[in-house]
Design a protein around this motif. Structure first.
Motif, PDB file in Angstrom:
ATOM      1  N   LEU A   1      27.423 -72.019  13.286  1.00 13.99           N
ATOM      2  CA  LEU A   1      28.464 -72.793  12.609  1.00 13.99           C
ATOM      3  C   LEU A   1      27.862 -73.921  11.780  1.00 13.99           C
ATOM      4  CD1 LEU A   1      31.191 -73.062  15.415  1.00 13.99           C
ATOM      5  CD2 LEU A   1      31.239 -71.620  13.380  1.00 13.99           C
ATOM      6  N   PHE A   2      26.882 -74.610  12.306  1.00 19.25           N
ATOM      7  CA  PHE A   2      26.272 -75.722  11.580  1.00 19.25           C
ATOM      8  C   PHE A   2      25.499 -75.266  10.343  1.00 19.25           C
ATOM      9  CE2 PHE A   2      26.505 -78.486  15.524  1.00 19.25           C
ATOM     10  CZ  PHE A   2      27.286 -79.463  14.929  1.00 19.25           C
ATOM     11  N   ALA A   3      25.111 -73.998  10.315  1.00 22.69           N
ATOM     12  CA  ALA A   3      24.341 -73.485   9.179  1.00 22.69           C
ATOM     13  C   ALA A   3      25.231 -73.060   8.019  1.00 22.69           C
ATOM     14  CB  ALA A   3      23.470 -72.309   9.615  1.00 22.69           C
ATOM     15  N   TYR A   4      26.560 -73.084   8.230  1.00 21.46           N
ATOM     16  CA  TYR A   4      27.468 -72.565   7.211  1.00 21.46           C
ATOM     17  C   TYR A   4      28.177 -73.709   6.495  1.00 21.46           C
ATOM     18  CZ  TYR A   4      30.540 -68.964   5.197  1.00 21.46           C
ATOM     19  OH  TYR A   4      31.225 -68.125   4.345  1.00 21.46           O
ATOM     20  N   GLU A   5      29.373 -73.473   5.951  1.00 19.22           N
ATOM     21  CA  GLU A   5      30.024 -74.436   5.072  1.00 19.22           C
ATOM     22  C   GLU A   5      30.795 -75.495   5.859  1.00 19.22           C
ATOM     23  OE1 GLU A   5      34.005 -73.228   4.711  1.00 19.22           O
ATOM     24  OE2 GLU A   5      32.874 -73.226   6.600  1.00 19.22           O
ATOM     25  N   TRP A   6      31.561 -76.350   5.113  1.00 22.57           N
ATOM     26  CA  TRP A   6      32.108 -77.561   5.715  1.00 22.57           C
ATOM     27  C   TRP A   6      33.107 -77.292   6.836  1.00 22.57           C
ATOM     28  CZ3 TRP A   6      37.274 -78.909   5.803  1.00 22.57           C
ATOM     29  CH2 TRP A   6      38.137 -78.269   4.899  1.00 22.57           C
ATOM     30  N   ARG A   7      33.908 -76.239   6.733  1.00 23.67           N
ATOM     31  CA  ARG A   7      34.914 -75.985   7.773  1.00 23.67           C
ATOM     32  C   ARG A   7      34.254 -75.690   9.110  1.00 23.67           C
ATOM     33  NH1 ARG A   7      35.882 -73.759   3.062  1.00 23.67           N
ATOM     34  NH2 ARG A   7      37.852 -74.096   1.962  1.00 23.67           N
ATOM     35  N   SER A   8      33.232 -74.861   9.055  1.00 24.71           N
ATOM     36  CA  SER A   8      32.544 -74.508  10.293  1.00 24.71           C
ATOM     37  C   SER A   8      31.735 -75.688  10.829  1.00 24.71           C
ATOM     38  CB  SER A   8      31.641 -73.295  10.078  1.00 24.71           C
ATOM     39  OG  SER A   8      30.628 -73.568   9.150  1.00 24.71           O
ATOM     40  N   ARG A   9      31.170 -76.497   9.942  1.00 21.03           N
ATOM     41  CA  ARG A   9      30.405 -77.664  10.392  1.00 21.03           C
ATOM     42  C   ARG A   9      31.319 -78.712  11.015  1.00 21.03           C
ATOM     43  NH1 ARG A   9      25.807 -78.868   5.743  1.00 21.03           N
ATOM     44  NH2 ARG A   9      24.953 -76.749   5.630  1.00 21.03           N
ATOM     45  N   LEU A  10      32.476 -78.937  10.407  1.00 20.66           N
ATOM     46  CA  LEU A  10      33.434 -79.877  10.964  1.00 20.66           C
ATOM     47  C   LEU A  10      33.864 -79.439  12.360  1.00 20.66           C
ATOM     48  CD1 LEU A  10      35.466 -82.248  10.727  1.00 20.66           C
ATOM     49  CD2 LEU A  10      37.027 -80.650   9.577  1.00 20.66           C
ATOM     50  N   THR A  11      34.182 -78.163  12.502  1.00 22.01           N
ATOM     51  CA  THR A  11      34.600 -77.646  13.802  1.00 22.01           C
ATOM     52  C   THR A  11      33.477 -77.747  14.819  1.00 22.01           C
ATOM     53  OG1 THR A  11      36.098 -76.101  12.689  1.00 22.01           O
ATOM     54  CG2 THR A  11      35.553 -75.648  14.997  1.00 22.01           C
TER      55      THR A  11
ATOM     56  N   LEU B   1      24.380 -85.465   8.698  1.00 17.98           N
ATOM     57  CA  LEU B   1      25.087 -86.660   8.240  1.00 17.98           C
ATOM     58  C   LEU B   1      24.278 -87.386   7.173  1.00 17.98           C
ATOM     59  CD1 LEU B   1      27.455 -88.665   8.503  1.00 17.98           C
ATOM     60  CD2 LEU B   1      26.134 -89.826  10.307  1.00 17.98           C
ATOM     61  N   LEU B   2      23.005 -87.567   7.416  1.00 12.81           N
ATOM     62  CA  LEU B   2      22.165 -88.280   6.448  1.00 12.81           C
ATOM     63  C   LEU B   2      22.003 -87.485   5.166  1.00 12.81           C
ATOM     64  CD1 LEU B   2      19.492 -89.702   8.906  1.00 12.81           C
ATOM     65  CD2 LEU B   2      21.124 -91.031   7.577  1.00 12.81           C
ATOM     66  N   GLY B   3      22.011 -86.150   5.278  1.00 15.91           N
ATOM     67  CA  GLY B   3      21.882 -85.326   4.086  1.00 15.91           C
ATOM     68  C   GLY B   3      23.134 -85.329   3.237  1.00 15.91           C
ATOM     69  N   SER B   4      24.293 -85.352   3.884  1.00 19.99           N
ATOM     70  CA  SER B   4      25.593 -85.398   3.194  1.00 19.99           C
ATOM     71  C   SER B   4      25.657 -84.411   2.028  1.00 19.99           C
ATOM     72  CB  SER B   4      25.882 -86.823   2.692  1.00 19.99           C
ATOM     73  OG  SER B   4      26.124 -87.699   3.758  1.00 19.99           O
ATOM     74  N   ASP B   5      25.327 -83.145   2.313  1.00 19.75           N
ATOM     75  CA  ASP B   5      25.277 -82.163   1.239  1.00 19.75           C
ATOM     76  C   ASP B   5      26.574 -81.388   1.067  1.00 19.75           C
ATOM     77  OD1 ASP B   5      24.890 -80.914   3.674  1.00 19.75           O
ATOM     78  OD2 ASP B   5      23.534 -79.394   2.886  1.00 19.75           O
ATOM     79  N   VAL B   6      27.548 -81.584   1.985  1.00 24.83           N
ATOM     80  CA  VAL B   6      28.871 -80.973   1.806  1.00 24.83           C
ATOM     81  C   VAL B   6      29.931 -82.022   2.117  1.00 24.83           C
ATOM     82  CG1 VAL B   6      28.088 -78.646   2.397  1.00 24.83           C
ATOM     83  CG2 VAL B   6      29.009 -80.118   4.183  1.00 24.83           C
ATOM     84  N   CYS B   7      31.125 -81.806   1.591  1.00 31.31           N
ATOM     85  CA  CYS B   7      32.215 -82.756   1.809  1.00 31.31           C
ATOM     86  C   CYS B   7      32.923 -82.473   3.130  1.00 31.31           C
ATOM     87  CB  CYS B   7      33.216 -82.686   0.661  1.00 31.31           C
ATOM     88  SG  CYS B   7      33.955 -81.047   0.443  1.00 31.31           S
ATOM     89  N   TYR B   8      33.717 -83.447   3.577  1.00 36.73           N
ATOM     90  CA  TYR B   8      34.680 -83.322   4.679  1.00 36.73           C
ATOM     91  C   TYR B   8      34.081 -83.236   6.084  1.00 36.73           C
ATOM     92  CZ  TYR B   8      37.686 -82.176   0.716  1.00 36.73           C
ATOM     93  OH  TYR B   8      38.334 -82.192  -0.489  1.00 36.73           O
ATOM     94  N   SER B   9      32.906 -82.668   6.227  1.00 36.99           N
ATOM     95  CA  SER B   9      32.378 -82.473   7.579  1.00 36.99           C
ATOM     96  C   SER B   9      31.823 -83.754   8.191  1.00 36.99           C
ATOM     97  CB  SER B   9      31.296 -81.390   7.586  1.00 36.99           C
ATOM     98  OG  SER B   9      30.268 -81.699   6.666  1.00 36.99           O
TER      99      SER B   9
ATOM    100  N   TYR C   1      31.665 -63.240  14.112  1.00 35.75           N
ATOM    101  CA  TYR C   1      32.914 -63.490  14.841  1.00 35.75           C
ATOM    102  C   TYR C   1      33.218 -64.974  15.049  1.00 35.75           C
ATOM    103  CZ  TYR C   1      29.715 -64.339  18.719  1.00 35.75           C
ATOM    104  OH  TYR C   1      28.707 -64.836  19.502  1.00 35.75           O
ATOM    105  N   VAL C   2      32.221 -65.858  14.853  1.00 37.50           N
ATOM    106  CA  VAL C   2      32.416 -67.260  15.247  1.00 37.50           C
ATOM    107  C   VAL C   2      33.447 -67.981  14.383  1.00 37.50           C
ATOM    108  CG1 VAL C   2      30.144 -67.509  16.292  1.00 37.50           C
ATOM    109  CG2 VAL C   2      30.450 -68.081  13.866  1.00 37.50           C
ATOM    110  N   ILE C   3      33.609 -67.561  13.137  1.00 38.36           N
ATOM    111  CA  ILE C   3      34.577 -68.241  12.268  1.00 38.36           C
ATOM    112  C   ILE C   3      35.990 -68.027  12.801  1.00 38.36           C
ATOM    113  CG2 ILE C   3      35.504 -68.415   9.944  1.00 38.36           C
ATOM    114  CD1 ILE C   3      32.637 -69.453  10.276  1.00 38.36           C
ATOM    115  N   GLU C   4      36.336 -66.787  13.084  1.00 39.73           N
ATOM    116  CA  GLU C   4      37.677 -66.494  13.600  1.00 39.73           C
ATOM    117  C   GLU C   4      37.868 -67.063  15.003  1.00 39.73           C
ATOM    118  OE1 GLU C   4      40.687 -62.692  14.355  1.00 39.73           O
ATOM    119  OE2 GLU C   4      38.700 -62.389  13.492  1.00 39.73           O
TER     120      GLU C   4
END
Length: 208
Positions: free
Chosen positions: A66-76, A97-105, A13-16
């Motif tokens: 949220l932090f374990a998922y993709e960039w949208r959830s990490r950014l939020t 941040l140091l890992g920088s494994d996805v974009c935008y977040s 439910y956390v994404i919605e």
């Protein structure tokens, strides 16, 4: 580390609820940019109130999902941590941040560290810049990191950013290597101004 879908760990439910939630005419994760800083933006108050309420009510387990998922959830998640000043997530944000494994977040991580506002946060940002500014063929979140560090220097009375922003320093050489990438200005003062706008926005709505 592979992404872990929230629904696989009982938090579907956390994404919605937090990421695609509509505080405006678009999903929330799309609004972490220039529009919400404009005083005339029609959704400004609703967006701010909703974000502050969620930053206060979201649980640590929900943030972790949220932090374990993709960039949208990490950014939020990063914005919710920054608005709520959830210091327990400093280490997690620093690692991402140091890992920088996805974009935008990454821009969200830099905002959160600027909001947390301690020497420990400045140390994370300097570690990031030490690693990624010398890589003049990579454009990740170097501008946001420098802007956040400059804000922390001003608040803490330190000068960590000086060695990056000095003439012919790492920042200037990185800019020469990657180009402007659409930024209206690559001047360090302008990068700090952008961080200040975001943090001042959060400060203005978060005060009792």
């Amino acid at each position: 580390m592979p992404f872990q879908r929230p629904q696989d760990i009982g938090y579907g439910y956390v994404i919605e609820r937090y990421v695609t939630k509509k505080d405006s005419d678009r999903p929330r994760y799309l609004e972490f940019g220039p529009p919400f800083l404009r005083p005339g933006w029609p959704y400004r108050e609703r967006f701010a109130r909703s974000l502050i309420e969620d930053a206060a009510s979201i649980t640590d387990a929900e943030l972790a999902a949220l932090f374990a998922y993709e960039w949208r959830s990490r950014l939020t998640a990063a914005w919710l941590v920054g608005v709520g000043r959830r210091t327990s997530f400093r280490e997690r944000i620093g690692g991402l941040l140091l890992g920088s494994d996805v974009c935008y977040s990454g821009k969200g991580y830099c905002f959160a560290l600027a909001r947390l506002g301690t020497p420990a946060d400045a140390k994370i940002l300097t570690s990031y810049l030490d690693r990624y500014l010398p890589q003049t063929d990579l454009h990740y979140d170097q501008p946001e990191a420098l802007g956040a560090l400059l804000r922390l220097d001003a608040q803490l009375g330190t000068r960590h950013a000086d060695r990056y922003s000095e003439p012919d320093g790492l920042w200037e050489r990185w800019v020469q290597g990657v180009g402007s990438f659409g930024y209206t200005s690559d001047a360090p003062d302008e990068l700090r101004r952008w961080t200040d706008l975001q943090c001042d926005f959060a400060d203005g709505w978060s005060r009792p």
